[in-house]
Design an enzyme around this catalytic site. Structure first.
Site: not given
Ligand code: PLP
Length: 397
Positions: A59, A112, A184, A209
């Site tokens: 952790r 998101y 992000d 992603k």
């Molecule tokens: C998918 C996504 C998230 C969240 O990510 P997870 O790995 O599903 O928690 C945050 N921001 C954007 C732009 C995303 O496409």
């Protein structure tokens, strides 16, 4: 930060973590251990007290995390990076580490969805107020800043129409006021857009992603300075969104090929977006590098490639759009983006169980809207598949 800043990203993805090699294995081992042995009491004390020690308790840190962090920091041009169990783990950790009751934060009207809920629902419960601004309007953002504004949360490009935030301008507004900026960078990715180079403090990713890139893991990354990492890590070990060593290893494996994957994906996505614009059954296409994108000049100024996601509206309603999506043979009807397989989402269909067409329209979810994440299939095959699905769903065109 990279030891070899002169190397291209394609090379750094493969070699930047080499200094962390412990033995002769060319491919790093997976340290599938929750805990690590101390040789003596002095070492135990050192392990327990050094922030982000990679060999104490998973952790707190893990050798595979350390390697992925090294590669990610090089990609985003930050001093270091912290891994989390998901993109939302990264975003919530980055935000919660910096706010307390009485603080004000600024975020975008479009985020998101789970990020939006963090600002709409969770933070207000803890006495943190959020002002949401239209991201393409820098003046509105400036007007929203208050003396107690602690941070600005950004996301560009953003769903559903891939609208952009001018990262340089926002950074220039926030930094002199001592306001932290978090971006992000999931949609564009570090090879297409480097927010830290434009003045943004902290860059977060859903590594689920394009970074993982194979639709097989869930992970998040926070790219930041060493000083920020220590603060973030202290919140992280309390929140506990810890990435499993196996998924960290899969992420590292995915990152090795990011450059070639994105080169193909960028080229295919732009070609498909341009082709879609010429189809009579397509009403409108949204892609940052299309000249028709309302912020095309900004896209050129802050992005090197458009990334995997194309959005488009069809000349039809919910039924016809549903027929189009169902007729696709290569693209899978599934959420997520940036992986090797193309994925498609009929946005309104996600909500069809709970809202009718009028309610969807009122919520700003047009019935004819499609989000397409371009994968590594040959672009000619993807084009042929889109063409046959358009022909089946819109025989009149
Ligand atoms: C998918 C996504 C998230 C969240 O990510 P997870 O790995 O599903 O928690 C945050 N921001 C954007 C732009 C995303 O496409």
């Amino acid at each position: 930060m990279s030891d070899h800043p002169a190397w291209h990203a394609a090379t750094r993805l493969l070699h930047d973590d080499a200094a962390l090699n412990e033995d002769a294995a060319v491919v790093p081992p997976i340290h599938y251990s929750a805990t690590f042995r101390a040789r003596d009491a002095a070492e135990f004390a050192e392990m327990a007290n050094r922030p982000r020690h990679p060999r104490y308790y998973t952790r707190y840190g893990n050798p595979v995390h350390e390697r992925v962090a090294r590669v990610m920091a090089a990609l985003e041009g930050t001093e270091t990076a912290l891994l989390t169990a998901s993109g939302m783990g990264a975003i919530s950790t980055a935000v919660l580490a910096h706010v307390q009751a009485g603080d004000h934060v600024v975020a975008q009207t479009r985020h998101y969805m789970s990020t939006a809920k963090l600002f709409d629902e969770l933070l207000p419960r803890f006495g943190v107020q959020a002002t949401l601004v239209e991201q393409s309007d820098a003046a509105a953002l400036e007007a929203a800043l208050r003396p107690n504004t602690r941070l600005v949360m950004l996301e560009t490009p953003a769903n559903p129409t891939l609208v952009l935030t001018d990262l340089r301008t926002v950074a220039a507004l926030a930094r002199p006021r001592g306001i932290l900026t978090i971006a992000d960078n999931t949609f564009a990715g570090p090879l297409n857009q480097r927010p830290h180079e434009l003045g943004i403090d902290i860059v977060v990713h859903s590594a689920t992603k394009q970074l993982g890139g194979h639709h097989d893991l869930t992970a998040g990354v926070i790219c930041c300075s060493e000083a920020q990492a220590e603060r973030l890590w202290r919140t992280h070990i309390t929140l506990g969104a810890v990435l499993s060593p196996m998924d960290a290893w899969l992420l590292l494996r995915g990152l090795r090929t990011l450059d070639v994957r994105l080169e193909r994906i960028n080229a295919s996505a732009l070609a498909l977006a341009q082709w879609l614009e010429r189809q009579p059954a397509v009403e409108r296409v949204y892609y940052p590098l299309l000249e028709s994108h309302p912020q095309h000049a900004l896209a050129r100024a802050q992005m090197r490639g458009g990334g995997p996601v194309i959005a488009f509206a069809l000349r039809g309603g919910f039924e016809a759009t549903g027929r189009f999506v169902a007729a696709l043979e290569l693209a899978t009807h599934a959420v997520s983006l940036g992986g090797v397989e193309s994925l498609v989402v009929h946005t309104a269909a996600m909500w069809a169980g709970t809202m009718n067409e009028a309610q969807l329209a009122a919520a700003g979810i047009p019935p004819n809207f499609v989000r397409f994440s371009v994968g590594l299939e040959h672009p000619e095959d993807l084009k042929r598949d889109l063409a046959q699905a358009l022909a089946r769903a819109f025989p009149e065109h």
